[in-house]
Motif scaffolding. Structure first.
Motif, PDB file in Angstrom:
ATOM      1  N   UNK A  48       0.881  -1.457  -0.342  1.00  0.00           N
ATOM      2  CA  UNK A  48       0.027   0.088   0.201  1.00  0.00           C
ATOM      3  C   UNK A  48       1.091   1.024   0.378  1.00  0.00           C
ATOM      4  N   UNK A  49       1.584   1.369   0.381  1.00  0.00           N
ATOM      5  CA  UNK A  49       2.826   1.701   0.578  1.00  0.00           C
ATOM      6  C   UNK A  49       3.738   2.539  -0.279  1.00  0.00           C
ATOM      7  N   UNK A  51       2.214   2.186  -3.212  1.00  0.00           N
ATOM      8  CA  UNK A  51       1.504   2.646  -4.268  1.00  0.00           C
ATOM      9  C   UNK A  51       1.133   3.805  -4.146  1.00  0.00           C
ATOM     10  N   UNK A  52       1.237   3.900  -2.635  1.00  0.00           N
ATOM     11  CA  UNK A  52       0.825   5.401  -3.040  1.00  0.00           C
ATOM     12  C   UNK A  52       2.296   6.125  -3.366  1.00  0.00           C
ATOM     13  N   UNK A  53       3.334   5.283  -3.598  1.00  0.00           N
ATOM     14  CA  UNK A  53       4.335   6.284  -3.580  1.00  0.00           C
ATOM     15  C   UNK A  53       3.961   6.670  -4.912  1.00  0.00           C
ATOM     16  N   UNK A  54       3.312   5.704  -5.561  1.00  0.00           N
ATOM     17  CA  UNK A  54       2.686   5.988  -7.457  1.00  0.00           C
ATOM     18  C   UNK A  54       2.386   6.661  -7.484  1.00  0.00           C
ATOM     19  N   UNK A  55       0.982   7.057  -6.780  1.00  0.00           N
ATOM     20  CA  UNK A  55       0.345   8.204  -6.834  1.00  0.00           C
ATOM     21  C   UNK A  55       0.777   9.469  -6.131  1.00  0.00           C
ATOM     22  N   UNK A  56       1.607   9.214  -5.859  1.00  0.00           N
ATOM     23  CA  UNK A  56       2.357  10.704  -5.357  1.00  0.00           C
ATOM     24  C   UNK A  56       2.787  11.598  -6.863  1.00  0.00           C
ATOM     25  N   UNK A  95      10.221   5.401   1.018  1.00  0.00           N
ATOM     26  CA  UNK A  95      11.254   4.960   2.435  1.00  0.00           C
ATOM     27  C   UNK A  95      10.361   4.100   3.553  1.00  0.00           C
ATOM     28  N   UNK A  96       9.168   4.790   3.217  1.00  0.00           N
ATOM     29  CA  UNK A  96       8.104   3.877   4.661  1.00  0.00           C
ATOM     30  C   UNK A  96       8.092   2.795   4.816  1.00  0.00           C
TER      31      UNK A  96
END
Length: 347
Positions: A48-49, A51-56, A95-96
């Motif tokens: 999920x993190x 995927x959130x990086x890709x969204x960013x 990173x997270x």
């Protein structure tokens, strides 16, 4: 030497100093090590993190084109805020996610490896390959396709914001820096800050400029309806520092004696090193200082470089006074403003 032998040797050494080596702490298994459901949850959290990086990253690209900066400071702030938010989310999330992966899913057994001689024998190469294989197994990257694939996707699109940023550097300016908003008869006005307007223009008379004073000035007309279409970089390119010193202290070249007026001189505000604004004037020494890399220019000698990385003097704006006593430009800058590294070729 084994871990046990190493621990015993360490104990002997530490006992000499009055301490006992406690050894490695007892390994405590994590929930994800024994519960398959917890392991699956941890794996999905890591993914999920990523995927959130890709969204960013995608948001950075969208914001880059959606919030195009205009001439107002508000539009520039919005542009910087939204693209900065996208970049921060993209980098932080990768990173997270990697930290969660290491803490919850990778092997956490502690061990001791003795330093060995550097060599390239076949045995050492086989050991190195075994270590890589062991790392692959401990990280679980081979048997966790969800984490592997989302990480690869996040890393693959992460460089896209950098491509857009470098794209904005654009081509070399060519002969554009040979032309600014200054022209013959243009009055010098005090820089009001922000975007100038007609009401904010304050022309400068020669008798208003006292010895030791310094003004940040712009060409008059920059705030009228015709000049309002000039982008901010045109304003920055035309920025000038105006100073007055005792005419006896000026060491002017014979062909530039008429470029000043009764000790009043005007020079480009753009440092010839990397383009920072030269804004610090020491009126006792008549030195101009660039705050970025401490390039120092001597106003008494046509702003020649006396210290720092700059390689050429600040361009001088030829000035005089009109019939009403206002300071006006005699022409545009006779040489290009800005850093030398732009390698400007005048046609």
């Amino acid at each position: 030497m084994t871990s046990k032998e190493h621990s015993g040797g360490g104990s002997q050494l530490e006992e000499l100093n009055g301490f006992t080596n406690p050894g490695l702490p007892e390994h405590k298994p994590r929930l994800a090590d024994s519960d398959p459901r917890a392991e699956k949850v941890a794996e999905r959290q890591v993914a999920a993190w990523f995927i959130l990086s890709m969204i960013g990253t995608i948001w950075f690209i969208v914001a880059y084109f959606l919030f195009t900066p205009g001439e107002s400071m508000q539009s520039i702030r919005l542009h910087n805020m939204f693209v900065g938010l996208g970049a921060a989310v993209a980098m932080f999330s990768i990173g997270f996610g990697a930290v969660l992966w290491a803490k919850n899913l990778m092997s956490d057994h502690e061990g001791i490896d003795e330093r060995h001689d550097i060599g390239g024998s076949e045995e050492d190469q086989a050991i190195a390959l075994e270590i890589l294989h062991q790392a692959k197994e401990e990280s679980g990257i081979a048997r966790r396709p969800l984490i592997r694939n989302t990480l690869i996707a996040a890393l693959a699109i992460a460089p896209l914001p950098a491509v857009l940023v470098f794209r904005d550097l654009g081509p070399l300016p060519g002969d554009k820096l040979f032309n600014t908003l200054w022209e013959k008869g243009t009055r010098l006005i005090r820089d009001p800050g922000g975007i100038p307007s007609v009401d904010s223009e304050r022309p400068i008379k020669a008798d208003e400029v006292t010895i030791g004073s310094a003004y940040h000035v712009l060409p008059s007309g920059i705030g009228d309806h015709e000049a309002s279409d000039h982008p901010i970089n045109e304003k920055a390119k035309a920025a000038v520092l105006l100073m007055r010193i005792d005419p006896k202290e000026l060491k002017e070249d014979p062909d530039r004696k008429d470029w000043s007026h009764d000790g009043i001189v005007a020079y480009s505000k753009i440092c010839t090193h990397v383009g920072c604004p030269v804004a610090l004037y020491e009126h006792q020494t008549h030195h101009l200082l660039c705050p970025c890399h401490q390039s120092t220019f001597d106003v008494t000698e046509h702003c020649k470089v006396i210290f720092g990385p700059a390689k050429r003097p600040l361009p001088q704006l030829p000035i005089t006074v009109d019939s009403e006593g206002y300071l006006v430009a005699q022409s545009d800058f006779p040489e290009p403003v800005g850093p030398t590294f732009w390698e400007i070729n005048h046609p």
